[in-house]
Scaffold this motif. Structure first.
Motif, PDB file in Angstrom:
ATOM      1  N   ARG A   1       3.006  -6.733  97.828  1.00 42.34           N
ATOM      2  CA  ARG A   1       3.078  -7.119  97.549  1.00 42.34           C
ATOM      3  C   ARG A   1       2.339  -6.300  95.784  1.00 42.34           C
ATOM      4  NH1 ARG A   1      -0.413 -12.385  96.861  1.00 42.34           N
ATOM      5  NH2 ARG A   1       0.212 -13.736  95.881  1.00 42.34           N
ATOM      6  N   LYS A   2       1.701  -5.122  96.257  1.00 42.11           N
ATOM      7  CA  LYS A   2       1.417  -4.250  94.552  1.00 42.11           C
ATOM      8  C   LYS A   2       2.927  -3.769  94.081  1.00 42.11           C
ATOM      9  CE  LYS A   2      -2.962  -2.393  96.528  1.00 42.11           C
ATOM     10  NZ  LYS A   2      -3.975  -1.332  97.150  1.00 42.11           N
ATOM     11  N   LYS A   3       3.478  -3.677  94.962  1.00 45.20           N
ATOM     12  CA  LYS A   3       4.968  -3.326  94.394  1.00 45.20           C
ATOM     13  C   LYS A   3       5.784  -3.996  93.813  1.00 45.20           C
ATOM     14  CE  LYS A   3       3.663   1.173  95.606  1.00 45.20           C
ATOM     15  NZ  LYS A   3       3.159   2.046  94.019  1.00 45.20           N
ATOM     16  N   VAL A   4       5.997  -5.202  94.080  1.00 48.91           N
ATOM     17  CA  VAL A   4       6.880  -6.715  94.017  1.00 48.91           C
ATOM     18  C   VAL A   4       5.438  -7.978  94.622  1.00 48.91           C
ATOM     19  CG1 VAL A   4       9.030  -6.286  95.649  1.00 48.91           C
ATOM     20  CG2 VAL A   4       9.192  -7.525  93.780  1.00 48.91           C
ATOM     21  N   ASP A   5       6.266  -9.025  93.486  1.00 51.07           N
ATOM     22  CA  ASP A   5       6.132  -9.720  94.146  1.00 51.07           C
ATOM     23  C   ASP A   5       7.165 -11.033  93.986  1.00 51.07           C
ATOM     24  OD1 ASP A   5       4.987 -12.352  94.889  1.00 51.07           O
ATOM     25  OD2 ASP A   5       2.829 -12.123  93.690  1.00 51.07           O
ATOM     26  N   PHE A   6       7.500 -11.702  95.113  1.00 53.55           N
ATOM     27  CA  PHE A   6       8.910 -12.390  95.334  1.00 53.55           C
ATOM     28  C   PHE A   6       8.833 -13.564  94.842  1.00 53.55           C
ATOM     29  CE2 PHE A   6       9.526  -8.798  98.133  1.00 53.55           C
ATOM     30  CZ  PHE A   6      10.361  -8.044  97.621  1.00 53.55           C
ATOM     31  N   ASN A   7       7.367 -14.076  94.964  1.00 54.93           N
ATOM     32  CA  ASN A   7       6.883 -15.499  95.266  1.00 54.93           C
ATOM     33  C   ASN A   7       6.872 -15.639  93.074  1.00 54.93           C
ATOM     34  OD1 ASN A   7       6.671 -18.001  95.739  1.00 54.93           O
ATOM     35  ND2 ASN A   7       4.744 -18.007  96.211  1.00 54.93           N
ATOM     36  N   ARG A   8       6.810 -14.856  92.393  1.00 49.01           N
ATOM     37  CA  ARG A   8       6.175 -14.876  91.072  1.00 49.01           C
ATOM     38  C   ARG A   8       7.441 -14.823  89.768  1.00 49.01           C
ATOM     39  NH1 ARG A   8       2.727 -16.129  93.628  1.00 49.01           N
ATOM     40  NH2 ARG A   8       0.322 -15.642  92.528  1.00 49.01           N
ATOM     41  N   GLU A   9       7.489 -15.373  89.178  1.00 48.96           N
ATOM     42  CA  GLU A   9       8.530 -15.362  88.079  1.00 48.96           C
ATOM     43  C   GLU A   9       8.585 -13.604  87.501  1.00 48.96           C
ATOM     44  OE1 GLU A   9       8.349 -14.098  84.865  1.00 48.96           O
ATOM     45  OE2 GLU A   9       6.171 -13.960  85.014  1.00 48.96           O
ATOM     46  N   ILE A  10      10.144 -13.490  87.983  1.00 53.57           N
ATOM     47  CA  ILE A  10      10.740 -12.261  87.419  1.00 53.57           C
ATOM     48  C   ILE A  10       9.885 -10.985  86.437  1.00 53.57           C
ATOM     49  CG2 ILE A  10      12.029 -12.232  85.727  1.00 53.57           C
ATOM     50  CD1 ILE A  10      14.047  -9.616  87.274  1.00 53.57           C
TER      51      ILE A  10
ATOM     52  N   GLN B   1       9.443 -24.134  93.653  1.00 52.40           N
ATOM     53  CA  GLN B   1       9.325 -24.378  92.484  1.00 52.40           C
ATOM     54  C   GLN B   1      10.679 -24.597  92.070  1.00 52.40           C
ATOM     55  OE1 GLN B   1       6.443 -23.219  89.633  1.00 52.40           O
ATOM     56  NE2 GLN B   1       4.862 -23.862  91.652  1.00 52.40           N
ATOM     57  N   ASN B   2      11.013 -23.088  92.196  1.00 55.43           N
ATOM     58  CA  ASN B   2      12.363 -22.808  91.497  1.00 55.43           C
ATOM     59  C   ASN B   2      13.627 -23.254  92.865  1.00 55.43           C
ATOM     60  OD1 ASN B   2      13.887 -20.925  89.415  1.00 55.43           O
ATOM     61  ND2 ASN B   2      15.471 -20.121  91.638  1.00 55.43           N
ATOM     62  N   TYR B   3      13.370 -23.193  93.991  1.00 54.49           N
ATOM     63  CA  TYR B   3      15.112 -23.806  94.200  1.00 54.49           C
ATOM     64  C   TYR B   3      14.649 -24.899  95.688  1.00 54.49           C
ATOM     65  CZ  TYR B   3      15.867 -19.051  94.735  1.00 54.49           C
ATOM     66  OH  TYR B   3      15.903 -17.445  94.389  1.00 54.49           O
ATOM     67  N   SER B   4      13.213 -25.812  94.959  1.00 54.97           N
ATOM     68  CA  SER B   4      13.582 -27.194  95.570  1.00 54.97           C
ATOM     69  C   SER B   4      14.458 -28.370  94.747  1.00 54.97           C
ATOM     70  CB  SER B   4      12.257 -27.831  95.282  1.00 54.97           C
ATOM     71  OG  SER B   4      11.646 -28.277  94.136  1.00 54.97           O
ATOM     72  N   SER B   5      15.190 -27.800  93.624  1.00 57.12           N
ATOM     73  CA  SER B   5      15.729 -29.256  92.970  1.00 57.12           C
ATOM     74  C   SER B   5      17.611 -28.645  94.473  1.00 57.12           C
ATOM     75  CB  SER B   5      16.402 -27.764  91.677  1.00 57.12           C
ATOM     76  OG  SER B   5      17.168 -26.978  91.605  1.00 57.12           O
ATOM     77  N   LYS B   6      17.422 -27.836  94.651  1.00 52.16           N
ATOM     78  CA  LYS B   6      18.861 -27.758  95.782  1.00 52.16           C
ATOM     79  C   LYS B   6      18.704 -27.535  96.981  1.00 52.16           C
ATOM     80  CE  LYS B   6      21.036 -23.440  94.330  1.00 52.16           C
ATOM     81  NZ  LYS B   6      21.405 -22.469  94.622  1.00 52.16           N
ATOM     82  N   ILE B   7      17.340 -27.635  97.792  1.00 52.61           N
ATOM     83  CA  ILE B   7      17.069 -28.198  98.816  1.00 52.61           C
ATOM     84  C   ILE B   7      15.691 -28.762  99.505  1.00 52.61           C
ATOM     85  CG2 ILE B   7      16.078 -25.575  99.790  1.00 52.61           C
ATOM     86  CD1 ILE B   7      17.922 -26.033 102.505  1.00 52.61           C
ATOM     87  N   ASN B   8      15.574 -29.230 100.462  1.00 48.93           N
ATOM     88  CA  ASN B   8      14.311 -30.321 100.180  1.00 48.93           C
ATOM     89  C   ASN B   8      13.189 -28.292 100.804  1.00 48.93           C
ATOM     90  OD1 ASN B   8      14.314 -32.620 100.708  1.00 48.93           O
ATOM     91  ND2 ASN B   8      15.669 -31.768 102.533  1.00 48.93           N
TER      92      ASN B   8
ATOM     93  N   LYS C   1      15.687  -8.917  92.687  1.00 45.99           N
ATOM     94  CA  LYS C   1      16.874  -9.885  92.230  1.00 45.99           C
ATOM     95  C   LYS C   1      17.482  -9.603  93.485  1.00 45.99           C
ATOM     96  CE  LYS C   1      18.018  -9.188  87.913  1.00 45.99           C
ATOM     97  NZ  LYS C   1      18.816  -8.437  86.484  1.00 45.99           N
ATOM     98  N   ASN C   2      17.490  -9.014  94.643  1.00 42.84           N
ATOM     99  CA  ASN C   2      17.731  -8.614  96.807  1.00 42.84           C
ATOM    100  C   ASN C   2      17.369 -10.531  96.572  1.00 42.84           C
ATOM    101  OD1 ASN C   2      18.215  -7.156  99.321  1.00 42.84           O
ATOM    102  ND2 ASN C   2      19.386  -7.213  97.680  1.00 42.84           N
TER     103      ASN C   2
END
Length: 285
Positions: free
Chosen positions: A103-112, A238-245, A127-128
Protein backbone atom coordinates in the motif's frame (compact mmCIF):
# COMPACT_ATOMS: atom_id res chain seq x y z
CA UNK A 1 -16.18 -34.16 -6.05
CA UNK A 2 -12.60 -33.62 -7.15
CA UNK A 3 -11.27 -30.15 -6.45
CA UNK A 4 -9.59 -28.15 -9.16
CA UNK A 5 -6.59 -25.98 -8.42
CA UNK A 6 -7.21 -22.33 -9.21
CA UNK A 7 -4.86 -20.76 -11.69
CA UNK A 8 -3.95 -17.11 -11.17
CA UNK A 9 -2.76 -14.64 -13.77
CA UNK A 10 -0.26 -11.97 -12.75
CA UNK A 11 -1.33 -8.40 -13.36
CA UNK A 12 0.85 -5.48 -14.43
CA UNK A 13 4.38 -6.03 -13.07
CA UNK A 14 2.95 -8.45 -10.50
CA UNK A 15 1.01 -5.62 -8.86
CA UNK A 16 -1.94 -7.98 -8.46
CA UNK A 17 -3.04 -11.46 -9.35
CA UNK A 18 -6.44 -12.53 -10.51
CA UNK A 19 -8.59 -15.52 -11.37
CA UNK A 20 -11.05 -14.69 -14.11
CA UNK A 21 -12.65 -18.07 -14.81
CA UNK A 22 -15.06 -18.43 -11.91
CA UNK A 23 -18.00 -20.81 -11.84
CA UNK A 24 -20.03 -18.99 -9.19
CA UNK A 25 -21.29 -15.42 -8.90
CA UNK A 26 -18.90 -14.44 -6.10
CA UNK A 27 -16.10 -11.89 -6.51
CA UNK A 28 -13.43 -11.51 -3.83
CA UNK A 29 -11.28 -8.37 -3.82
CA UNK A 30 -8.27 -7.95 -1.52
CA UNK A 31 -6.64 -4.56 -2.18
CA UNK A 32 -4.45 -4.02 0.90
CA UNK A 33 -2.64 -7.29 1.62
CA UNK A 34 0.31 -6.90 -0.74
CA UNK A 35 3.99 -6.87 0.24
CA UNK A 36 5.93 -6.14 -2.96
CA UNK A 37 7.87 -2.86 -2.98
CA UNK A 38 9.03 -2.01 -6.52
CA UNK A 39 12.12 0.19 -6.32
CA UNK A 40 11.18 2.59 -9.09
CA UNK A 41 7.79 3.46 -7.59
CA UNK A 42 8.09 6.13 -4.88
CA UNK A 43 6.33 5.77 -1.56
CA UNK A 44 2.99 7.52 -1.24
CA UNK A 45 3.28 10.46 1.17
CA UNK A 46 0.98 13.10 2.57
CA UNK A 47 3.29 15.88 1.36
CA UNK A 48 3.11 14.77 -2.27
CA UNK A 49 -0.66 14.34 -2.04
CA UNK A 50 -1.17 17.86 -0.69
CA UNK A 51 1.10 19.26 -3.41
CA UNK A 52 -0.94 17.49 -6.10
CA UNK A 53 -4.20 18.73 -4.63
CA UNK A 54 -2.91 22.29 -4.55
CA UNK A 55 -1.67 21.95 -8.12
CA UNK A 56 -5.17 20.84 -9.13
CA UNK A 57 -6.72 23.74 -7.20
CA UNK A 58 -8.40 21.30 -4.82
CA UNK A 59 -8.36 22.84 -1.37
CA UNK A 60 -7.86 20.42 1.50
CA UNK A 61 -7.10 21.09 5.13
CA UNK A 62 -3.58 19.71 5.55
CA UNK A 63 -4.38 18.59 9.08
CA UNK A 64 -7.12 16.30 7.82
CA UNK A 65 -5.44 15.21 4.60
CA UNK A 66 -4.06 11.72 5.21
CA UNK A 67 -2.32 9.02 3.23
CA UNK A 68 -2.75 5.59 4.75
CA UNK A 69 0.06 3.16 3.89
CA UNK A 70 -0.64 0.48 6.50
CA UNK A 71 -0.88 -3.03 5.12
CA UNK A 72 -3.84 -5.24 6.05
CA UNK A 73 -1.74 -8.07 7.42
CA UNK A 74 -2.48 -11.52 5.98
CA UNK A 75 -5.75 -10.58 4.35
CA UNK A 76 -4.34 -12.12 1.18
CA UNK A 77 -3.44 -15.37 2.95
CA UNK A 78 -6.78 -15.50 4.77
CA UNK A 79 -8.69 -14.94 1.54
CA UNK A 80 -6.79 -17.70 -0.23
CA UNK A 81 -7.75 -20.02 2.63
CA UNK A 82 -11.38 -18.94 2.15
CA UNK A 83 -11.04 -19.66 -1.57
CA UNK A 84 -9.75 -23.15 -0.81
CA UNK A 85 -12.71 -23.75 1.47
CA UNK A 86 -15.17 -22.53 -1.17
CA UNK A 87 -13.54 -24.99 -3.55
CA UNK A 88 -14.35 -27.75 -1.07
CA UNK A 89 -17.99 -26.62 -0.94
CA UNK A 90 -19.32 -27.93 -4.23
CA UNK A 91 -16.13 -27.04 -6.13
CA UNK A 92 -17.02 -23.34 -6.03
CA UNK A 93 -14.47 -21.14 -7.77
CA UNK A 94 -15.04 -17.41 -7.29
CA UNK A 95 -13.63 -14.57 -9.35
CA UNK A 96 -10.63 -13.14 -7.49
CA UNK A 97 -8.46 -10.01 -7.53
CA UNK A 98 -5.67 -9.80 -4.94
CA UNK A 99 -3.30 -6.85 -4.66
CA UNK A 100 0.40 -7.77 -4.45
CA UNK A 101 2.07 -4.36 -4.28
CA UNK A 102 2.37 -2.81 -0.85
CA UNK A 103 0.00 0.00 0.00
CA UNK A 104 3.00 2.31 0.30
CA UNK A 105 3.27 2.11 -3.50
CA UNK A 106 -0.37 2.04 -4.59
CA UNK A 107 -3.74 1.98 -2.88
CA UNK A 108 -6.32 0.17 -4.98
CA UNK A 109 -9.13 1.21 -2.63
CA UNK A 110 -8.85 4.96 -3.18
CA UNK A 111 -9.66 7.20 -6.10
CA UNK A 112 -6.83 7.25 -8.60
CA UNK A 113 -5.07 10.47 -7.54
CA UNK A 114 -4.85 9.50 -3.88
CA UNK A 115 -4.14 5.89 -4.76
CA UNK A 116 -1.25 6.56 -7.14
CA UNK A 117 -0.10 10.15 -6.52
CA UNK A 118 0.18 10.42 -10.30
CA UNK A 119 3.15 8.07 -10.58
CA UNK A 120 2.96 6.43 -14.04
CA UNK A 121 3.86 2.94 -12.79
CA UNK A 122 1.40 3.16 -9.91
CA UNK A 123 -1.28 4.38 -12.33
CA UNK A 124 -0.68 1.37 -14.60
CA UNK A 125 -0.92 -1.00 -11.63
CA UNK A 126 -4.05 0.72 -10.33
CA UNK A 127 -5.78 0.64 -13.71
CA UNK A 128 -4.91 -3.03 -14.13
CA UNK A 129 -6.46 -3.95 -10.76
CA UNK A 130 -9.66 -2.10 -11.57
CA UNK A 131 -9.78 -3.37 -15.15
CA UNK A 132 -9.71 -6.94 -13.82
CA UNK A 133 -12.26 -6.16 -11.13
CA UNK A 134 -14.56 -4.48 -13.62
CA UNK A 135 -14.16 -7.40 -16.04
CA UNK A 136 -15.09 -9.82 -13.25
CA UNK A 137 -18.22 -7.83 -12.46
CA UNK A 138 -19.20 -7.74 -16.13
CA UNK A 139 -18.65 -11.49 -16.44
CA UNK A 140 -20.71 -12.24 -13.34
CA UNK A 141 -23.56 -10.05 -14.54
CA UNK A 142 -23.44 -11.60 -18.01
CA UNK A 143 -23.17 -15.22 -16.87
CA UNK A 144 -25.38 -15.15 -13.78
CA UNK A 145 -27.48 -11.99 -13.91
CA UNK A 146 -26.58 -11.05 -10.34
CA UNK A 147 -23.80 -11.55 -7.82
CA UNK A 148 -21.87 -10.39 -4.79
CA UNK A 149 -18.58 -8.52 -4.53
CA UNK A 150 -16.84 -8.88 -1.15
CA UNK A 151 -13.98 -6.48 -0.50
CA UNK A 152 -11.84 -7.97 2.28
CA UNK A 153 -9.83 -5.85 4.71
CA UNK A 154 -8.20 -6.03 8.11
CA UNK A 155 -8.29 -3.57 10.99
CA UNK A 156 -6.77 -3.07 14.43
CA UNK A 157 -9.55 -1.13 16.14
CA UNK A 158 -10.73 -3.93 18.41
CA UNK A 159 -11.85 -7.54 18.46
CA UNK A 160 -14.92 -7.12 16.29
CA UNK A 161 -15.69 -7.22 12.57
CA UNK A 162 -17.24 -4.45 10.52
CA UNK A 163 -19.73 -5.23 7.77
CA UNK A 164 -19.74 -2.21 5.48
CA UNK A 165 -22.76 -1.39 3.33
CA UNK A 166 -21.93 2.32 2.86
CA UNK A 167 -23.99 3.19 5.93
CA UNK A 168 -22.10 5.33 8.42
CA UNK A 169 -22.00 4.58 12.14
CA UNK A 170 -24.35 7.52 12.70
CA UNK A 171 -26.86 5.97 10.31
CA UNK A 172 -26.48 2.49 11.81
CA UNK A 173 -27.02 3.94 15.28
CA UNK A 174 -30.55 4.90 14.25
CA UNK A 175 -33.39 2.63 15.36
CA UNK A 176 -34.93 2.54 11.89
CA UNK A 177 -32.95 2.19 8.67
CA UNK A 178 -35.93 2.51 6.33
CA UNK A 179 -35.16 6.16 5.52
CA UNK A 180 -34.93 6.20 1.69
CA UNK A 181 -31.95 8.56 1.91
CA UNK A 182 -29.94 5.73 3.53
CA UNK A 183 -28.47 4.32 0.33
CA UNK A 184 -26.60 1.04 0.69
CA UNK A 185 -24.26 -1.08 -1.40
CA UNK A 186 -26.84 -3.91 -1.49
CA UNK A 187 -29.87 -1.91 -2.61
CA UNK A 188 -31.37 -4.76 -4.64
CA UNK A 189 -31.57 -6.85 -1.45
CA UNK A 190 -33.07 -4.02 0.62
CA UNK A 191 -36.23 -3.51 -1.40
CA UNK A 192 -38.56 -5.44 0.90
CA UNK A 193 -37.03 -4.73 4.33
CA UNK A 194 -33.90 -2.64 4.75
CA UNK A 195 -33.65 -3.27 8.49
CA UNK A 196 -33.76 -7.03 7.95
CA UNK A 197 -31.18 -6.92 5.15
CA UNK A 198 -28.71 -4.87 7.18
CA UNK A 199 -29.08 -6.28 10.69
CA UNK A 200 -31.77 -8.94 10.72
CA UNK A 201 -31.55 -12.74 10.77
CA UNK A 202 -30.65 -12.86 7.08
CA UNK A 203 -27.97 -10.16 7.24
CA UNK A 204 -24.31 -10.96 6.63
CA UNK A 205 -23.37 -9.89 10.16
CA UNK A 206 -25.92 -12.17 11.82
CA UNK A 207 -24.86 -15.18 9.76
CA UNK A 208 -21.23 -14.29 10.47
CA UNK A 209 -21.90 -14.40 14.22
CA UNK A 210 -23.86 -17.65 13.99
CA UNK A 211 -20.76 -19.26 12.49
CA UNK A 212 -18.75 -18.40 15.61
CA UNK A 213 -16.62 -15.69 14.05
CA UNK A 214 -17.14 -13.26 16.89
CA UNK A 215 -18.94 -9.96 17.16
CA UNK A 216 -19.93 -8.21 13.94
CA UNK A 217 -21.49 -4.79 13.46
CA UNK A 218 -24.23 -4.55 12.31
CA UNK A 219 -26.04 -7.77 13.18
CA UNK A 220 -29.18 -8.86 15.00
CA UNK A 221 -27.28 -9.22 18.28
CA UNK A 222 -25.10 -6.14 17.68
CA UNK A 223 -27.14 -3.78 15.51
CA UNK A 224 -25.35 -0.52 16.32
CA UNK A 225 -21.62 0.22 16.44
CA UNK A 226 -22.20 3.02 18.92
CA UNK A 227 -19.06 5.08 19.45
CA UNK A 228 -16.71 2.39 18.12
CA UNK A 229 -14.56 3.05 15.10
CA UNK A 230 -16.52 1.80 12.11
CA UNK A 231 -15.35 1.69 8.48
CA UNK A 232 -18.49 1.72 6.37
CA UNK A 233 -17.00 1.13 2.94
CA UNK A 234 -14.24 2.55 0.76
CA UNK A 235 -13.77 3.40 -2.88
CA UNK A 236 -14.25 -0.10 -4.27
CA UNK A 237 -17.74 -0.76 -2.97
CA UNK A 238 -18.74 2.87 -3.45
CA UNK A 239 -17.60 2.73 -7.06
CA UNK A 240 -19.01 -0.66 -8.05
CA UNK A 241 -22.18 -1.09 -5.98
CA UNK A 242 -24.22 0.47 -8.78
CA UNK A 243 -23.32 -2.59 -10.88
CA UNK A 244 -23.36 -5.40 -8.31
CA UNK A 245 -24.21 -6.06 -4.67
CA UNK A 246 -21.07 -5.19 -2.70
CA UNK A 247 -19.98 -5.55 0.92
CA UNK A 248 -16.77 -4.43 2.60
CA UNK A 249 -15.61 -6.76 5.37
CA UNK A 250 -13.16 -5.51 8.01
CA UNK A 251 -11.71 -8.41 10.00
CA UNK A 252 -9.79 -8.13 13.29
CA UNK A 253 -6.24 -9.39 13.57
CA UNK A 254 -7.03 -12.61 15.43
CA UNK A 255 -9.47 -13.90 12.82
CA UNK A 256 -6.87 -13.45 10.08
CA UNK A 257 -3.75 -14.59 11.91
CA UNK A 258 -4.64 -16.44 15.11
CA UNK A 259 -4.30 -20.14 15.77
CA UNK A 260 -7.83 -20.75 14.48
CA UNK A 261 -7.28 -18.90 11.19
CA UNK A 262 -7.92 -22.01 9.07
CA UNK A 263 -11.15 -22.77 10.90
CA UNK A 264 -12.11 -19.11 10.60
CA UNK A 265 -11.55 -19.26 6.85
CA UNK A 266 -13.71 -22.38 6.66
CA UNK A 267 -16.46 -20.68 8.63
CA UNK A 268 -16.18 -17.51 6.56
CA UNK A 269 -16.61 -19.51 3.35
CA UNK A 270 -19.72 -21.08 4.84
CA UNK A 271 -21.02 -17.63 5.78
CA UNK A 272 -20.69 -16.44 2.18
CA UNK A 273 -22.57 -19.44 0.79
CA UNK A 274 -25.30 -19.37 3.44
CA UNK A 275 -25.78 -15.62 3.04
CA UNK A 276 -26.15 -15.92 -0.70
CA UNK A 277 -28.52 -18.88 -0.47
CA UNK A 278 -30.76 -17.24 2.13
CA UNK A 279 -30.93 -14.07 0.06
CA UNK A 280 -31.56 -15.92 -3.21
CA UNK A 281 -28.28 -14.72 -4.68
CA UNK A 282 -26.20 -17.85 -5.25
CA UNK A 283 -25.92 -18.99 -8.87
CA UNK A 284 -23.40 -21.48 -10.26
CA UNK A 285 -22.57 -22.84 -13.67
Amino acid sequence: MEQETLEYIDGYRSSCKYHCNGNVNIILSVPHGGSLMPDNVPDRTKEVYIHLLNTNNSFHDAEHCKINVIKDIRTDEFTENVINELNKIGNLKPFIIIGKWHRKKVDFNREILEGTLNNPEAISAYKNYHMNLNDAINQVNHLFGKGLLIDIHGHAQGNYSMIGYMLSSNQLNQNDLSDPSFKTSIESLCESNRNESIRGQTSFGSIFERHELGVAYPSLANPKPGSRVFFHGGYIIQNYSSKINAIQIELPYDIRTGRNKRMNAQNFAQVIVEYMKINNLLVTK
